[in-house]
Design an enzyme around this catalytic site. Structure first.
Site, PDB file in Angstrom:
ATOM      1  CG  ASP A 112      -0.188  -0.008   2.531  1.00  0.00           C
ATOM      2  OD1 ASP A 112       0.465   0.997   2.844  1.00  0.00           O
ATOM      3  OD2 ASP A 112      -0.247  -1.024   3.257  1.00  0.00           O
ATOM      4  CG  HIS A 150       8.157  -8.084   0.064  1.00  0.00           C
ATOM      5  ND1 HIS A 150       7.595  -8.774   1.117  1.00  0.00           N
ATOM      6  CD2 HIS A 150       9.465  -8.459   0.024  1.00  0.00           C
ATOM      7  CE1 HIS A 150       8.526  -9.537   1.682  1.00  0.00           C
ATOM      8  NE2 HIS A 150       9.649  -9.348   1.042  1.00  0.00           N
ATOM      9  CB  SER A 288       4.993  42.137  18.548  1.00  0.00           C
ATOM     10  OG  SER A 288       3.723  42.149  19.168  1.00  0.00           O
ATOM     11  CG  LEU A 324       6.881  45.983  15.108  1.00  0.00           C
ATOM     12  CD1 LEU A 324       7.646  46.299  13.816  1.00  0.00           C
ATOM     13  CD2 LEU A 324       5.479  46.596  15.060  1.00  0.00           C
ATOM     14  NE  ARG A 373       0.355  35.007  13.697  1.00  0.00           N
ATOM     15  CZ  ARG A 373      -0.152  36.115  13.164  1.00  0.00           C
ATOM     16  NH1 ARG A 373      -1.110  36.022  12.236  1.00  0.00           N
ATOM     17  NH2 ARG A 373       0.298  37.301  13.548  1.00  0.00           N
ATOM     18  CE  LYS A 390      -2.522  45.177  15.851  1.00  0.00           C
ATOM     19  NZ  LYS A 390      -2.904  44.320  14.707  1.00  0.00           N
ATOM     20  N   GLY A 401      -2.323  39.376  16.556  1.00  0.00           N
ATOM     21  CA  GLY A 401      -1.553  38.256  16.009  1.00  0.00           C
ATOM     22  C   GLY A 401      -1.045  37.329  17.090  1.00  0.00           C
ATOM     23  CD  GLU A 405       2.264  34.589  16.551  1.00  0.00           C
ATOM     24  OE1 GLU A 405       2.673  35.037  15.460  1.00  0.00           O
ATOM     25  OE2 GLU A 405       2.770  34.905  17.655  1.00  0.00           O
TER      26      GLU A 405
END
Length: 484
Positions: A112, A150, A288, A324, A373, A390, A401, A405
């Site tokens: 298989d 085989h 960040s 960042l 990610r 941010k 973000g 995560e």
């Protein structure tokens, strides 16, 4: 977890990390995917011969008898192979676990395509060898080699199935014997779903044993404890148990260490623990910052640089998306520690995946970042979350973000360590984890509470982080079925 299982996991994991591990898969690995074993493959052929396959111990002979009875015509045998193994059945959990591990060598007697399918699904380039001429060719940039000694379901006319095939194997397919002998000398094999009744393998093992005598590489094989079958008498059951004990003892001549389980599901548990421990050597750092208050940018970047160096010195592999404001400082510290150590390759100690910024289409950028990610986080066993803010216009906001995560890490069973003292997203995630009771881990819960307290000196966080990472790498006693 039983001591013998712990010992196997530790030993085989060491071989994986050294690049010396290999897998040998037998029919038992494919059976849970819905494919038949040899007895059921030849059952209709045996019935044509008025034989009871359940009374036959030499199933290769049954295939030969059928070919003989049909004047060496193999059409019915080929049809049986195609009918039995051509279905597009998905790989099992065990196939997928094995495929995700950094193992490059797979051997099988199965026709298989489950192994190569699982490897391709794991994003790997697979070089499949089922005919001798293929051994001389190399798939460019291959990640794994699958030797189908085989044959393959797509070429049933070349499948090794009858006694004639086995008797001609050394002359027709001897290159496979040489290749397998070489791998048995240089790699440590894990045999899964294999009964050790194949004469080709026995011949190769004997050659290696005679050549290397008391200097054979150690191999491993997982077997299910002999259980009483339906309608089996007590005497027959006792006979079966004695025979299994003798077979397992005989394998020690080839330095094959047997590992016994009571249920086949335990094999999945063992493989999952190997994968967990392998992944736990990689720590994903999600961070960040655009606002560095109250410490100031020089202090924060100095802390991140020190942390990167400390993680590498702790023998962890650092994975980062170069967040960042602080990602480069982490990278710098990690790289400095790698160069100072002068051991191994940079890519073995660090996985750096800066996020692509210049994708104008927002929907496309979101799609690429999500895939990015998923890829990097799935390679880790531990995830560390720091800061997480941010700028949006003139406002400083939580980095969404980092929240994503965290969610991905949980989906992949990664141990999450949000450092709440660093504020913003990390603080939110710490509060969420504390509210969830740190998923039942009392030690982690207490540590996250302590790391939620504000700090004037960020460097005070480094030792607790390292201790948490070390604790996450320890063997989990998850599988109560293995403790008896």
């Amino acid at each position: 977890m039983r001591d013998d299982v712990k010992g196997f996991v530790a030993s085989f994991l060491a071989e994986i990390e050294a690049g010396n591990a290999a897998i040998f898969a037998g029919a038992g690995l494919s059976a849970p995917a819905g494919f038949v074993d040899w007895a059921n493959l030849v059952r209709p052929l045996a019935e044509e011969l008025h034989l009871d396959v359940d009374k036959e111990s030499d199933l290769v002979a049954v295939a030969q008898f059928h070919v003989n009875a049909n004047h060496q015509n193999r059409h019915a045998l080929h049809t049986a192979i195609v009918n039995a193994f051509s279905a597009n059945n998905p790989p099992t959990a065990n196939h997928r676990l094995l495929a995700r591990l950094p193992i490059t060598t797979y051997w099988t007697t199965n026709y298989d395509k489950l192994i190569e399918t699982a490897l391709k699904d794991a994003g790997k380039i697979v070089d499949v060898k089922w005919a001798v001429p293929q051994l001389a060719n190399t798939q460019p940039r291959r990640d794994a080699i699958v030797y189908k000694m085989h044959g393959d379901v797509d070429r049933p006319d070349e499948a090794v199935a009858t006694r004639d095939d086995y008797e001609r194997y050394a002359s027709d397919r001897g290159a496979f014997i040489n290749a397998l002998a070489g791998d048995l000398v240089s790699k440590s094999f894990l045999f899964v779903g294999f009964s050790f009744t194949d004469p080709n393998l026995e011949q190769v093992l004997a050659r290696v044993r005679i050549t290397f005598k008391t200097n054979q590489r150690r191999h491993y094989a997982i077997f299910r404890n002999r259980t009483r079958r339906t309608d089996e008498s007590e005497a027959e059951f006792e006979y079966g148990k004695i025979r299994q004990e003798l077979v397992l003892e005989d394998l020690k001549r080839f330095n094959i260490r047997p590992l016994l389980v009571d249920e086949y599901s335990e094999i999945t548990d063992i493989l999952a623990e190997i994968e967990r421990q392998y992944r736990s050597r990689t720590i994903f750092v999600s961070s960040s910052a655009s606002d560095f208050a109250p410490w100031g940018e020089p202090v924060v970047t100095s802390f991140m640089r020190t942390l990167g160096s400390a993680l590498i010195s702790a023998k962890l592999r650092v994975a980062t998306g170069m967040g960042l404001g602080v990602g480069n400082a982490l990278f710098t510290g990690a790289l400095e520690a790698i160069y100072a150590d002068r051991h191994g390759h940079i890519e073995d100690r660090m996985l750096m995946r800066p996020f692509p910024q210049y994708i104008a289409d927002e929907a496309k950028r979101t799609e690429v970042w999500e895939a990015y990610r998923q890829d990097i986080i799935s390679s880790a066993g531990i995830a560390l979350f720091l800061f997480g803010n941010k700028k949006v216009g003139d406002d400083t906001v939580v980095a969404d973000g980092m929240i994503r995560e965290f969610e991905i890490a949980r989906q992949h069973g990664v141990t999450c360590i949000p450092i709440g003292a660093t504020g913003y997203a990390a603080a939110e995630l710490a509060d969420r984890s504390i509210g969830d009771g740190a998923d039942g881990d009392a030690a982690l819960l207490d540590a996250l509470k302590e790391l939620r307290e504000p700090r004037e000196n960020l460097n005070e966080l480094i030792d607790p982080i390292l201790k948490l990472a070390a604790a996450a790498r320890k063997i989990r006693d998850l599988y109560t079925c293995l403790t008896h």
